[in-house]
Motif scaffolding. Structure first.
Motif, PDB file in Angstrom:
ATOM      1  N   GLN A 193       2.316  -3.227 -14.084  1.00 47.06           N
ATOM      2  CA  GLN A 193       2.792  -1.757 -14.752  1.00 47.06           C
ATOM      3  C   GLN A 193       1.521  -1.008 -13.750  1.00 47.06           C
ATOM      4  OE1 GLN A 193       3.913  -0.055 -17.807  1.00 47.06           O
ATOM      5  NE2 GLN A 193       4.103   1.785 -17.249  1.00 47.06           N
ATOM      6  N   GLY A 194       1.844   0.048 -13.071  1.00 47.73           N
ATOM      7  CA  GLY A 194       0.793   0.690 -12.653  1.00 47.73           C
ATOM      8  C   GLY A 194       0.744   1.354 -11.249  1.00 47.73           C
ATOM      9  N   ASP A 195       0.411   2.156 -10.415  1.00 45.86           N
ATOM     10  CA  ASP A 195      -0.118   3.438  -9.161  1.00 45.86           C
ATOM     11  C   ASP A 195       0.433   2.595  -8.308  1.00 45.86           C
ATOM     12  OD1 ASP A 195      -2.232   2.095  -8.643  1.00 45.86           O
ATOM     13  OD2 ASP A 195      -3.568   3.852  -8.736  1.00 45.86           O
ATOM     14  N   THR A 196       0.620   1.007  -8.308  1.00 43.86           N
ATOM     15  CA  THR A 196       0.594   0.677  -6.861  1.00 43.86           C
ATOM     16  C   THR A 196       0.920  -1.057  -7.165  1.00 43.86           C
ATOM     17  OG1 THR A 196      -1.457   1.094  -5.491  1.00 43.86           O
ATOM     18  CG2 THR A 196      -0.190  -0.711  -4.886  1.00 43.86           C
ATOM     19  N   VAL A 197       2.258  -1.144  -6.708  1.00 46.69           N
ATOM     20  CA  VAL A 197       2.995  -2.125  -6.707  1.00 46.69           C
ATOM     21  C   VAL A 197       2.638  -3.754  -6.154  1.00 46.69           C
ATOM     22  CG1 VAL A 197       5.194  -3.834  -6.417  1.00 46.69           C
ATOM     23  CG2 VAL A 197       5.349  -1.195  -7.280  1.00 46.69           C
ATOM     24  N   THR A 198       1.947  -4.907  -6.713  1.00 45.06           N
ATOM     25  CA  THR A 198       1.205  -5.462  -6.198  1.00 45.06           C
ATOM     26  C   THR A 198       2.163  -6.944  -7.524  1.00 45.06           C
ATOM     27  OG1 THR A 198      -0.824  -5.070  -6.561  1.00 45.06           O
ATOM     28  CG2 THR A 198      -0.377  -7.274  -6.936  1.00 45.06           C
ATOM     29  N   LEU A 199       2.611  -7.807  -5.886  1.00 46.84           N
ATOM     30  CA  LEU A 199       4.012  -8.993  -6.924  1.00 46.84           C
ATOM     31  C   LEU A 199       2.562 -10.183  -7.033  1.00 46.84           C
ATOM     32  CD1 LEU A 199       6.491 -10.077  -6.493  1.00 46.84           C
ATOM     33  CD2 LEU A 199       6.650 -10.153  -4.619  1.00 46.84           C
ATOM     34  N   ASN A 200       3.069 -10.527  -7.893  1.00 48.60           N
ATOM     35  CA  ASN A 200       1.716 -12.155  -8.042  1.00 48.60           C
ATOM     36  C   ASN A 200       2.582 -13.143  -8.021  1.00 48.60           C
ATOM     37  OD1 ASN A 200      -0.554 -10.277  -9.020  1.00 48.60           O
ATOM     38  ND2 ASN A 200       0.622 -10.060 -10.342  1.00 48.60           N
ATOM     39  N   ARG A 234      10.620  -0.145 -10.897  1.00 45.09           N
ATOM     40  CA  ARG A 234      10.765   1.578 -10.582  1.00 45.09           C
ATOM     41  C   ARG A 234       9.568   2.533 -10.796  1.00 45.09           C
ATOM     42  NH1 ARG A 234      15.869   4.289 -10.888  1.00 45.09           N
ATOM     43  NH2 ARG A 234      16.468   1.269 -10.939  1.00 45.09           N
ATOM     44  N   TYR A 235       9.605   4.169  -9.874  1.00 42.21           N
ATOM     45  CA  TYR A 235       8.124   4.663 -10.873  1.00 42.21           C
ATOM     46  C   TYR A 235       9.138   5.309 -11.487  1.00 42.21           C
ATOM     47  CZ  TYR A 235       4.723   7.923  -9.670  1.00 42.21           C
ATOM     48  OH  TYR A 235       3.665   8.766 -10.480  1.00 42.21           O
ATOM     49  N   GLN A 236       8.451   5.503 -11.999  1.00 40.42           N
ATOM     50  CA  GLN A 236       8.828   6.460 -13.219  1.00 40.42           C
ATOM     51  C   GLN A 236       7.640   6.481 -14.421  1.00 40.42           C
ATOM     52  OE1 GLN A 236      11.815   3.850 -15.425  1.00 40.42           O
ATOM     53  NE2 GLN A 236      12.989   4.797 -15.127  1.00 40.42           N
ATOM     54  N   PRO A 274       0.826  -1.141   0.620  1.00 37.34           N
ATOM     55  CA  PRO A 274       0.464   0.450  -0.091  1.00 37.34           C
ATOM     56  C   PRO A 274       0.720   1.457  -0.256  1.00 37.34           C
ATOM     57  CG  PRO A 274      -1.129  -1.315   1.801  1.00 37.34           C
ATOM     58  CD  PRO A 274       0.479  -2.210   0.753  1.00 37.34           C
ATOM     59  N   ALA A 275       2.144   0.796   0.380  1.00 40.35           N
ATOM     60  CA  ALA A 275       3.120   2.505   0.674  1.00 40.35           C
ATOM     61  C   ALA A 275       2.943   3.124  -0.824  1.00 40.35           C
ATOM     62  CB  ALA A 275       3.944   1.917   1.076  1.00 40.35           C
ATOM     63  N   THR A 276       3.205   2.353  -2.029  1.00 41.32           N
ATOM     64  CA  THR A 276       3.462   3.033  -2.880  1.00 41.32           C
ATOM     65  C   THR A 276       2.599   3.597  -4.004  1.00 41.32           C
ATOM     66  OG1 THR A 276       2.811   0.408  -4.384  1.00 41.32           O
ATOM     67  CG2 THR A 276       5.239   0.456  -3.473  1.00 41.32           C
ATOM     68  N   ARG A 277       1.569   3.385  -3.581  1.00 39.74           N
ATOM     69  CA  ARG A 277       0.613   4.747  -4.215  1.00 39.74           C
ATOM     70  C   ARG A 277       0.520   5.456  -3.173  1.00 39.74           C
ATOM     71  NH1 ARG A 277      -4.271   3.495  -5.628  1.00 39.74           N
ATOM     72  NH2 ARG A 277      -4.327   1.218  -4.919  1.00 39.74           N
ATOM     73  N   ASN A 278       1.013   6.571  -2.713  1.00 40.40           N
ATOM     74  CA  ASN A 278       1.680   7.074  -1.961  1.00 40.40           C
ATOM     75  C   ASN A 278       3.161   8.070  -2.369  1.00 40.40           C
ATOM     76  OD1 ASN A 278      -0.987   7.355  -0.275  1.00 40.40           O
ATOM     77  ND2 ASN A 278       0.106   6.205   1.136  1.00 40.40           N
TER      78      ASN A 278
END
Length: 485
Positions: free
Chosen positions: A287-294, A269-271, A243-247
């Motif tokens: 790719q997206g606004d939050t990191v989800t590891l599948n 990486r945020y780009q 969740p912290a990656t959303r901010n």
């Protein structure tokens, strides 16, 4: 593991005249000293009685205002017309304090200074609060732990009954060695922020004496950490979202996996306004606004650091065991833990994050939550064999879910093996069948449905099909499989 050390001193007030009470005040804090009468028509004075019984004035009331003696200036504050606040208490404040009205003794207060032990705790883990006393010299009537003035646990020795404070049953337990070793230590399981309080240990004797034991007071404090750290726990193969990656919207910010001090691997990486996977995670991070590891695996466990705001997240990937059953059947949820040369206080199971059943080995009684009463039992010789597996009888649809087993070992919460079990409950009894038959002359038709298989009697022999009759696959002739009468 909780660590303890003597940190400060507490002030205990035992009011011995008309009433008796106790109060704990940290060293350096204020304590209220108050008479049981106002002495409205005369002079009210507070003295401290020295060892030779000589009075040493603390303060006296003049025209409704308390004035401190020379040696107490800066430490006495008006509280009411009948009492004061004694500030910045220290070890030398131990002794007897006497209120006198017009020169006559009206009220005595005994001030006793005792040591306090500091214990640190980690949330969701178990913590043991030390307390020891001689239990052989005099018959013990009860043992009581308090949190402030609230009861935590009280054991009546003669009846064997134990009563608990609100919401604490199943979470607190007394050492099983209280009688043999004088060990009155209290263990608190699954600690939360609300458990960070002051605790006191008492023993009541058959003679009527009530003593504070050693240490008399324990302060439990949440363990300090140099960094804020979130925790995520997922089952093996599930997805984990951070969740912290959303901010985080800082260009070129990274999410880094740290599996050991010198083992780091960039995850994403945020780009250009979005998170993108690094090469090693190309097929597992979208790719997206939050990191989800599948599709998590056991090597994904560890610390994940976010460079844009210096936050950290602990990921715990939990292997699990799968159990399938039908309604009404009996299942066993496996759980094992090494117990050789270890002190195991209790074991419990949680379903979807909520405790459902557990046992305290001092009482050897399993305590199920609502819905499981009378349906669960622990394996025989659990402690001896390290087998904390639980048998659940007459399983229901609502029993399905993810169960996690925990064992409290040497005061610390540890996971059992396997760490989790996923229970799936089917509607029908496995291996049962429904029978439908319709006799039409000599060419009677009998259907036995076993799951999605069909056995049909033909003019010659029998045929077994996969699927229903209208959409059956290739039949195979099986003469003599069933005899119709």
């Amino acid at each position: 593991m909780a660590q303890s050390h003597v940190c400060s001193v507490f002030l205990v007030l035992l009011l011995t005249a008309v009433r008796t009470s106790g109060e704990f005040v940290p060293l350096g804090n204020s304590v209220k000293l108050q008479s049981d009468q106002n002495c409205s028509d005369g002079e009210l004075k507070l003295d401290r009685r020295l060892k030779d019984d000589q009075p040493m004035e603390v303060a006296r009331r003049v025209h409704g205002v308390w004035l401190p003696a020379e040696s107490y200036k800066g430490r006495v504050e008006n509280d009411s017309s009948a009492g004061i606040l004694l500030k910045h208490v220290n070890f030398n404040d131990m002794g007897w304090y006497e209120f006198t009205c017009n020169g006559s003794s009206s009220f005595l207060i005994s001030v006793k200074v005792v040591q306090i032990t500091e214990v640190s705790m980690s949330v969701e883990e178990a913590v043991t609060l030390p307390c020891h006393s001689s239990t052989n010299d005099e018959p013990v009537k009860f043992i009581r732990w308090q949190r402030g003035a609230e009861r935590v646990l009280e054991m009546n020795v003669s009846s064997g009954n134990t009563t608990y404070g609100t919401g604490l049953e199943g979470r607190v337990s007394l050492s099983s060695e209280w009688r043999s070793h004088g060990n009155l230590s209290l263990t608190v399981m699954r600690t939360g922020p609300e458990d960070g309080r002051l605790y006191s240990c008492f023993v009541g004797y058959e003679s009527g004496n009530r003593e504070m034991e050693n240490p008399a007071v324990v302060r439990v404090s949440p363990q300090n950490s140099t960094e804020e750290k979130d925790r995520i726990q997922v089952l093996l193969g599930e997805s984990a979202t951070f969740p912290a990656t959303r901010n985080c919207s800082k260009e070129n910010a990274e999410l880094i996996h740290r599996s050991c001090d010198k083992c780091t691997r960039p995850v994403a990486r945020y780009q250009d306004g979005a998170w993108s996977p690094e090469p090693d995670y190309k097929n597992r991070v979208d790719q997206g606004d939050t990191v989800t590891l599948n599709n998590t695996n056991i090597n994904d466990s560890g610390l994940y650091e976010l460079t844009c705001n210096e936050t950290a997240t602990e990921l715990d990937v939990v292997p699990f065991h799968v159990v399938q059953a039908a309604e009404g059947q009996t299942v066993t949820l496996q759980c094992h833990h090494v117990t050789t040369n270890k002190t195991v206080e209790c074991a419990w199971w949680e379903k979807d994050g909520k405790r459902v059943f557990g046992t305290n080995f001092s009482s050897c009684e399993i305590k199920p939550e609502a819905g499981f009463e009378g349906r669960v039992s622990l394996a025989d010789e659990a402690l001896k064999r390290g087998n904390f597996s639980v048998t659940v009888r007459q399983v229901r649809q609502e029993d399905g879910g993810v169960y996690r087993c925990y064992v409290q070992v040497d005061g610390k919460k540890e996971r059992g093996i396997p760490a989790a079990t996923r229970l799936t409950v089917n509607e029908e009894k496995l291996g049962s069948y429904r029978r439908r038959w319709d006799r039409t002359g000599d060419a009677g038709i009998v259907q036995e449905t076993l799951g999605s298989y069909m056995l049909q009697k033909e003019q010659k022999g029998f045929s077994l099909y996969r699927g229903d009759r209208e959409n059956r696959g290739r039949p195979g002739s099986h003469s003599g499989m069933m005899l119709l009468k």
